[in-house]
Design a protein around this motif. Sequence first.
Motif, PDB file in Angstrom:
ATOM      1  N   LEU A 110      39.211  38.122 -15.248  1.00  0.00           N
ATOM      2  CA  LEU A 110      38.709  37.945 -16.427  1.00  0.00           C
ATOM      3  C   LEU A 110      39.052  36.865 -17.283  1.00  0.00           C
ATOM      4  O   LEU A 110      38.682  36.445 -18.511  1.00  0.00           O
ATOM      5  N   ASN A 111      39.998  36.006 -16.655  1.00  0.00           N
ATOM      6  CA  ASN A 111      40.436  34.661 -17.374  1.00  0.00           C
ATOM      7  C   ASN A 111      39.368  33.998 -17.907  1.00  0.00           C
ATOM      8  O   ASN A 111      38.298  33.512 -17.266  1.00  0.00           O
ATOM      9  N   THR A 112      39.568  33.342 -19.313  1.00  0.00           N
ATOM     10  CA  THR A 112      38.413  32.876 -20.019  1.00  0.00           C
ATOM     11  C   THR A 112      36.926  33.534 -20.276  1.00  0.00           C
ATOM     12  O   THR A 112      36.045  32.881 -20.920  1.00  0.00           O
ATOM     13  N   LEU A 113      36.912  34.803 -19.928  1.00  0.00           N
ATOM     14  CA  LEU A 113      35.691  35.570 -20.044  1.00  0.00           C
ATOM     15  C   LEU A 113      35.394  36.451 -21.068  1.00  0.00           C
ATOM     16  O   LEU A 113      34.384  36.805 -21.461  1.00  0.00           O
ATOM     17  N   GLY A 114      36.659  36.648 -21.985  1.00  0.00           N
ATOM     18  CA  GLY A 114      36.300  37.124 -23.225  1.00  0.00           C
ATOM     19  C   GLY A 114      36.044  38.845 -23.463  1.00  0.00           C
ATOM     20  O   GLY A 114      35.708  39.129 -24.509  1.00  0.00           O
TER      21      GLY A 114
END
Length: 225
Positions: free
Chosen positions: A90-94
């Motif tokens: 999920l990192n950076t995917l908002g």
Amino acid sequence: MMKMGVHTLATIAILALASSLTYASDPSPLQDFCVATNDPALFVNGMFCSDPMLATADDFFFHGLNIPRSTANSLGSNVTLLDVTKIAGLNTLGVSLARIDFAPYGLNPPHTHPRATEILVVVEGIIYVGFVSSNSNPTNRLFTKLLYPGDVFVFPQGLIHFQFNVANTTGVTFSGLGSQNPGLIVIANNVFGSTPPISPDVLTKAFKLDKNVIEFLQKEFYTAT
Ligand SMILES: *[C@@H]1O[C@H](CO)[C@@H](O)[C@H](O)[C@H]1NC(C)=O
Ligand SMILES: *[C@@H]1O[C@H](CO)[C@@H](O)[C@H](O)[C@H]1NC(C)=O
């Protein structure tokens, strides 16, 4: 070459500024994905990416959100949040995802997510939900709705909201949240349960309550860390 006038440049600058101000969620990713890696000695706005060549489907996977969680606590609710700490992909995917289990008459008490709007769907139970607008336009207005299975409700980013199962059966909801790390401020715990406690003089004046009541609430909500 086209010669741009001062007005054109000013318009472009204002448009650029306006579009940068309209982001209401996490910053956009600059690559397909950035599976989080943990280095406790380093901090960035988000988390570091691991080598994309080493990414696997399991970095984007979680198993078991169908399993009911225990609601044997004083509120009768249990929030299971799948944020970037649970799904590294999920990192950076908002986005993130939450399941809430409710006992009969269970409550998820007034709280806010400082970094995320939340969209919730009811699967079981009858859920009385609400949020309150901020101190201006409109002023502290309460928006509520009684939700049945299949009903969907949105809680705007940062606003105080709650979910209360008014059915004499268990309740289950799922929520999408517009951040990999929505953040959580449970109002009562935050205000009355801080470490160290906020001076009772401050809270007595702020809440227009007797100091004994404030001290009682501080004992109720104090959680040693
Ligand atoms: C939520 O449920 C899990 C699993 O059933 C349990 O371990 C945990 O203590 C529960 N949390 C609360 C706040 O009751
Ligand atoms: C809820 O259901 C239980 C079990 O069916 C029943 O004993 C109880 O009286 C009910 N409570 C209310 C408030 O209806």
